[in-house]
Design a protein around this motif. Structure first.
Motif, short mmCIF file in Angstrom:
data_model
loop_
_atom_site.label_atom_id
_atom_site.label_comp_id
_atom_site.label_asym_id
_atom_site.label_seq_id
_atom_site.Cartn_x
_atom_site.Cartn_y
_atom_site.Cartn_z
N ALA A 95 -2.73 -1.47 6.37
CA ALA A 95 -3.20 -1.75 5.01
C ALA A 95 -3.44 -3.24 4.79
CB ALA A 95 -2.19 -1.23 3.98
N TYR A 96 -2.85 -4.08 5.64
CA TYR A 96 -2.98 -5.52 5.47
C TYR A 96 -4.09 -6.12 6.35
CZ TYR A 96 1.45 -4.60 3.25
OH TYR A 96 2.42 -4.07 2.45
N ASN A 97 -4.83 -5.28 7.07
CA ASN A 97 -5.99 -5.75 7.83
C ASN A 97 -7.19 -5.93 6.90
OD1 ASN A 97 -4.62 -5.60 10.29
ND2 ASN A 97 -5.22 -3.48 10.64
N PHE A 98 -7.99 -6.94 7.16
CA PHE A 98 -9.15 -7.16 6.28
C PHE A 98 -10.28 -6.19 6.59
CE2 PHE A 98 -11.13 -9.10 9.82
CZ PHE A 98 -12.41 -9.55 9.51
N ARG A 99 -10.30 -5.63 7.79
CA ARG A 99 -11.22 -4.57 8.18
C ARG A 99 -10.45 -3.63 9.11
NH1 ARG A 99 -16.24 -4.57 5.62
NH2 ARG A 99 -17.09 -3.42 7.40
N GLN A 100 -11.03 -2.45 9.36
CA GLN A 100 -10.38 -1.49 10.24
C GLN A 100 -11.23 -1.28 11.50
OE1 GLN A 100 -7.33 -0.62 9.38
NE2 GLN A 100 -7.53 -1.58 7.37
N ALA A 162 -5.00 7.78 3.66
CA ALA A 162 -4.96 6.34 3.45
C ALA A 162 -3.71 5.92 2.68
CB ALA A 162 -6.21 5.88 2.70
N GLU A 163 -3.32 6.71 1.68
CA GLU A 163 -2.10 6.39 0.91
C GLU A 163 -0.87 6.47 1.80
OE1 GLU A 163 -0.47 5.48 -3.10
OE2 GLU A 163 -2.29 5.11 -1.91
N SER A 169 4.61 0.31 6.14
CA SER A 169 4.92 -1.11 6.16
C SER A 169 6.26 -1.32 6.86
CB SER A 169 4.97 -1.64 4.72
OG SER A 169 5.24 -3.01 4.69
N THR A 170 6.35 -2.31 7.74
CA THR A 170 7.56 -2.46 8.55
C THR A 170 8.12 -3.89 8.47
OG1 THR A 170 6.27 -3.00 10.55
CG2 THR A 170 6.78 -0.68 10.16
N PRO A 171 8.78 -4.25 7.37
CA PRO A 171 9.43 -5.56 7.29
C PRO A 171 10.43 -5.75 8.44
CG PRO A 171 9.40 -4.48 5.15
CD PRO A 171 8.97 -3.45 6.15
#
Length: 323
Positions: A95-100, A162-163, A169-171
């Motif tokens: 989700a934090y990539n600017f493109r896929q 997508a959701e 997310s993996t802190p």
């Protein structure tokens, strides 16, 4: 005296936060706003083989959540054992990539989730058949009506997937360090991070995802593909496949380094089998330098601090219904 102590402590904390705010890397958000019902539905769909033409391949077949969100192969096997031309990137923190995709052909997670279903080498299905199969499952019918207030369709399927992917997310310990907890990483890991910055790795691997925010040519300092010795495949052309511009040949989306210790082999072609090999070649082909073995080991120690908590595929797979 007590007020002076409190004031001094506040100033110290503020200075620590200011110092870390100026870092080229930023921590993952501590909370991500998500629709829990969509996440649950998306998890079921992510593991459901009915999204493939012959009910044998799911998204999780190539993006195994218990092995770093990838499948540890240079190229993935799709429907009927067909092999692709490029390594499956991890879905964690995507989700934090600017493109896929490596060549950036998808602007959103929804676009990314839509593509593999109809790709003849990947899942080999068509959307009308997929929707027909899912409509035979009362659980899906009820879930889509509850969440989307309408029948099952392609847009809602990929929206749910997508959701779910936004939830991946993996802190890591390194995020704690970025937030000011200096003891969250070891002295060796801290030194590795300092080397990572001083060598210039942060020029491309920066931001929240420690990559994933820009395009870069593979072989800035030296011809990677010439030295690789293998024929150049269409997938090696990178962004050129999308833009058809000469300047975009061998240009790829910079991958995230989060959980990098879990996702061997490395690069778009899976040509680097170990982190040591990957760091050495990055120095050679991207920076034009030879990184010493000692420095490579310290940088690898830092990269290991980027490993966060991932999911157990067996647990999440149980959410899926079977045909």
């Amino acid at each position: 005296m007590r007020n002076k102590f409190i004031t001094g402590s506040c100033i110290l904390i503020s200075l620590i936060h200011l110092a870390h705010a100026q870092e080229p890397l930023q921590p993952l958000p501590e909370k991500v706003p998500l629709n829990a019902d969509k996440v649950s539905l998306g998890a079921r769909l992510f593991h459901d083989q009915r999204l493939s033409g012959n009910n044998t391949i799911a998204c999780s077949s190539c993006h195994n959540l218990s092995t770093g969100g990838t499948d540890h192969t240079a190229v993935s096997s799709g429907i009927n054992g067909k092999q692709g031309e490029i390594r499956a990137p991890t879905v964690y923190n995507s989700a934090y990539n600017f493109r896929q995709f490596w060549n950036g052909r998808a602007a959103t997670l929804q676009e990314q989730a839509q593509g593999p279903v109809t790709n003849p080498v990947e899942m080999g299905a068509n959307w009308p058949d997929v929707i027909k199969k899912l409509k035979m499952d009362p659980g899906y019918v009820n879930a889509f009506k509850k969440i989307y207030h309408q029948n099952i369709d392609m847009n809602n399927i990929v929206d749910a997937i997508a959701e779910f992917e936004r939830s991946l997310s993996t802190p890591s310990r390194f995020d704690d360090y970025l937030r000011g907890k200096t003891t969250a990483i070891t002295p060796q890991e801290k030194h590795g991070y300092d080397l990572f910055k001083s060598y210039g790795c942060v020029a491309c691997h920066n931001g929240v995802n420690i990559g994933g925010g820009m395009y870069q040519k593979m072989g800035v300092a030296k011809d990677y593909f010439k030295d690789r010795g293998l024929p150049v495949k269409p997938a090696d052309l990178g962004v050129y496949q999308v833009s058809k511009l000469e300047k975009d040949k061998h240009v790829f989306k910079v991958p995230s380094l989060r959980n990098i210790a879990l996702t061997a082999p490395y690069y778009h072609d899976g040509a680097a089998q170990t982190l040591d090999d990957a760091v050495f070649k990055m120095g050679k082909y991207q920076l034009g330098i030879e990184i010493s073995e000692k420095d490579r080991q310290d940088i690898i120690a830092f990269l290991n601090s980027l490993t966060g908590k991932t999911l157990d595929t067996n647990k999440t797979a149980s959410l899926s219904t079977q045909p």
